[in-house]
Design a protein around this motif. Sequence first.
Motif, short mmCIF file in Angstrom:
data_model
loop_
_atom_site.label_atom_id
_atom_site.label_comp_id
_atom_site.label_asym_id
_atom_site.label_seq_id
_atom_site.Cartn_x
_atom_site.Cartn_y
_atom_site.Cartn_z
N GLY A 75 0.82 -1.21 0.00
CA GLY A 75 0.00 0.00 0.00
C GLY A 75 0.86 1.26 0.00
O GLY A 75 0.54 2.24 -0.69
N MET A 76 1.94 1.26 0.77
CA MET A 76 2.83 2.41 0.81
C MET A 76 3.46 2.68 -0.55
O MET A 76 3.69 3.83 -0.93
CB MET A 76 3.91 2.19 1.85
N LEU A 77 3.77 1.61 -1.28
CA LEU A 77 4.34 1.76 -2.62
C LEU A 77 3.37 2.54 -3.51
O LEU A 77 3.74 3.53 -4.14
CB LEU A 77 4.63 0.38 -3.19
N VAL A 100 -3.03 11.59 5.93
CA VAL A 100 -3.18 11.38 7.37
C VAL A 100 -4.58 10.87 7.70
O VAL A 100 -4.77 9.97 8.52
CB VAL A 100 -2.90 12.70 8.12
N ALA A 101 -5.59 11.47 7.07
CA ALA A 101 -6.96 11.03 7.31
C ALA A 101 -7.15 9.56 6.93
O ALA A 101 -7.77 8.78 7.67
CB ALA A 101 -7.93 11.92 6.52
N LEU A 102 -6.62 9.17 5.78
CA LEU A 102 -6.74 7.78 5.34
C LEU A 102 -6.03 6.84 6.30
O LEU A 102 -6.56 5.77 6.65
CB LEU A 102 -6.15 7.64 3.93
N THR A 103 -4.85 7.22 6.76
CA THR A 103 -4.10 6.38 7.70
C THR A 103 -4.89 6.10 8.96
O THR A 103 -5.00 4.96 9.43
CB THR A 103 -2.76 7.05 8.07
N GLY A 104 -5.45 7.17 9.55
CA GLY A 104 -6.18 7.02 10.81
C GLY A 104 -7.44 6.19 10.67
O GLY A 104 -7.73 5.32 11.51
N LEU A 105 -8.21 6.45 9.62
CA LEU A 105 -9.46 5.71 9.42
C LEU A 105 -9.18 4.22 9.14
O LEU A 105 -9.89 3.35 9.65
CB LEU A 105 -10.25 6.32 8.27
N ALA A 106 -8.15 3.95 8.37
CA ALA A 106 -7.80 2.55 8.10
C ALA A 106 -7.32 1.84 9.35
O ALA A 106 -7.56 0.64 9.52
CB ALA A 106 -6.72 2.50 7.01
N SER A 107 -6.68 2.56 10.26
CA SER A 107 -6.23 1.95 11.51
C SER A 107 -7.42 1.47 12.34
O SER A 107 -7.37 0.41 12.96
CB SER A 107 -5.40 2.95 12.32
N LEU A 108 -8.50 2.24 12.34
CA LEU A 108 -9.72 1.80 13.02
C LEU A 108 -10.24 0.50 12.41
O LEU A 108 -10.68 -0.41 13.13
CB LEU A 108 -10.80 2.89 12.92
N GLU A 117 -7.12 -12.09 6.49
CA GLU A 117 -7.43 -11.50 5.18
C GLU A 117 -7.92 -10.06 5.33
O GLU A 117 -7.47 -9.16 4.59
CB GLU A 117 -8.47 -12.34 4.44
N MET A 118 -8.84 -9.81 6.28
CA MET A 118 -9.31 -8.45 6.51
C MET A 118 -8.20 -7.57 7.08
O MET A 118 -8.07 -6.39 6.73
CB MET A 118 -10.51 -8.47 7.45
N PHE A 119 -7.41 -8.15 7.96
CA PHE A 119 -6.27 -7.43 8.52
C PHE A 119 -5.36 -6.94 7.40
O PHE A 119 -4.95 -5.77 7.35
CB PHE A 119 -5.50 -8.36 9.47
N ALA A 120 -5.03 -7.83 6.45
CA ALA A 120 -4.14 -7.48 5.35
C ALA A 120 -4.75 -6.42 4.45
O ALA A 120 -4.06 -5.49 4.00
CB ALA A 120 -3.80 -8.74 4.55
N LEU A 121 -6.06 -6.52 4.17
CA LEU A 121 -6.72 -5.56 3.30
C LEU A 121 -6.66 -4.15 3.90
O LEU A 121 -6.30 -3.19 3.21
CB LEU A 121 -8.19 -5.96 3.09
N PHE A 122 -7.00 -4.04 5.17
CA PHE A 122 -7.03 -2.71 5.79
C PHE A 122 -5.62 -2.17 6.05
O PHE A 122 -5.40 -0.96 6.05
CB PHE A 122 -7.85 -2.73 7.08
N ARG A 123 -4.64 -3.08 6.25
CA ARG A 123 -3.25 -2.62 6.33
C ARG A 123 -2.79 -2.06 4.99
O ARG A 123 -2.00 -1.12 4.93
CB ARG A 123 -2.33 -3.77 6.76
N PHE A 124 -3.29 -2.64 3.89
CA PHE A 124 -2.98 -2.10 2.57
C PHE A 124 -3.49 -0.67 2.44
O PHE A 124 -2.78 0.23 1.99
CB PHE A 124 -3.60 -2.98 1.48
N LEU A 125 -4.75 -0.45 2.86
CA LEU A 125 -5.32 0.89 2.79
C LEU A 125 -4.57 1.86 3.70
O LEU A 125 -4.33 3.02 3.34
CB LEU A 125 -6.81 0.85 3.18
#
Length: 454
Positions: A75-77, A100-108, A117-125
């Motif tokens: 995701g960072m790439l 910053v907004a995307l980072t925080g919301l994805a952390s939630l 699988e869900m963990f990996a998807l949201f870590r990508f975001l």
Amino acid sequence: MSTVANNPVVGSIAARLERLPHSRWHVKVRVLIGAVTFFEAFDHLLAASALPVLMDEWNLSTGQATMAVTTGSIGMLFGALGAGWLGDRIGRVRTVALGVALTGLASLAVAASGNIEMFALFRFLQGLGIGGVVPVAATYINEIARSDNRGRFVLLYEMIFPAGLSAATLVAVWVIPHYGWRAMFLIGALPVLIAALLPRKVPESPRWLLAKGRTEEAEAVIAQIEREVEESTREPLPAPRAEIPDEKGTGRLADLFKGRYLRRTAVLSGLWFVAYYVNHGIATWLPSLYTDTFGLDLTTALTFSLISNATGLLGNFLMALFIDRIGRRPSLIAALTGASAALAVLAIVGASSGPQVAFFASCTTFCIFAINAGLYLYSPELYPTRNRAKGAAFGGLWNRLGVIIGPIVVGGIIAAGGSLRLVFAQLAVVAAVGALIAFFAVETKGKTLEELNS
């Protein structure tokens, strides 16, 4: 030729920024941008801190564990690529706020994940946000710094990133055993609060405004900055220095791969890849190596990782003190050589105990964190304003590749039953290759961004 060329205001804006003494305004901006960078770093290391617990809770294989820590990097790439374009198109500050907004919301969302699988998807975001914020934030800090102390100015700001990494490990030592890994990601959602504040408190880069042809806005911003600096210093500003040459360039992505910029981009890409390949190849797996290979308890493993991050913070600080004196190229060569030497010792002597690995890993992070910070300074210096965010973000693309490939290679060696000697030997070789690449780096110390790109 840029439309900014031959415009007398160009030199005026640059010269007026160059004459500004350090003031409360600079502190305010670095604190606000620094808070963003701190939490981006904090969120960046959360997966590695949670990994030992996740492997037990979800009974993960080595391949699944690798996926857990690399999806964020993928995701960072993509985030770095998109943010470079956005940073040059809509502005540095707005791009940072969106990331910053995307980072925080994805952390939630990560905190609420029920499976890998869900963990990996949201870590990508989440990675999309982290990958976009850091290079664009570094670009902004470069553009408001004076050339005579730009290294110290930027690198003292960049200390926020390893501080965030250290904080993530420190908090994890206490939070994960008591409240579980999900609590860490809830803490990582705090940057959402900063996203709305940033555009109202931090002015857009006057250099970027001018490069976009928004001359009146650039003049208004630099005038406001000058007023705030004068109020804080209570002294009249010195006269601007002699006229600064205009930048050249069209602002097209293709410019990064033409003429003198081809060499700069090639060297920078290699340095970014090496630094993050080594950094994450070792850092991502350290907590698990301590627990699985050496039988240490989780708290001890996380404490050893914290020591390594704290040592990296010291390396960053020393780089900030000396990089304006000895230059970018010698600093990068020395740090990469030091990292290679520390890893080579582990490869030759053998990683026989947790404390031994922790000591030499700390020596490695001392050098690697200094390199990483130096590259966040160096990358924006190499490109003109119209391409600066894209150039810095393209380097970010290669560091993301290093972040992805490094842990995969290390994980593959471990999964195949390879020895730790082999793990550290290949990391030492990669760091040595980086030292050779650094010999071809262009020196930038003491020159304005315009002089480097005229």
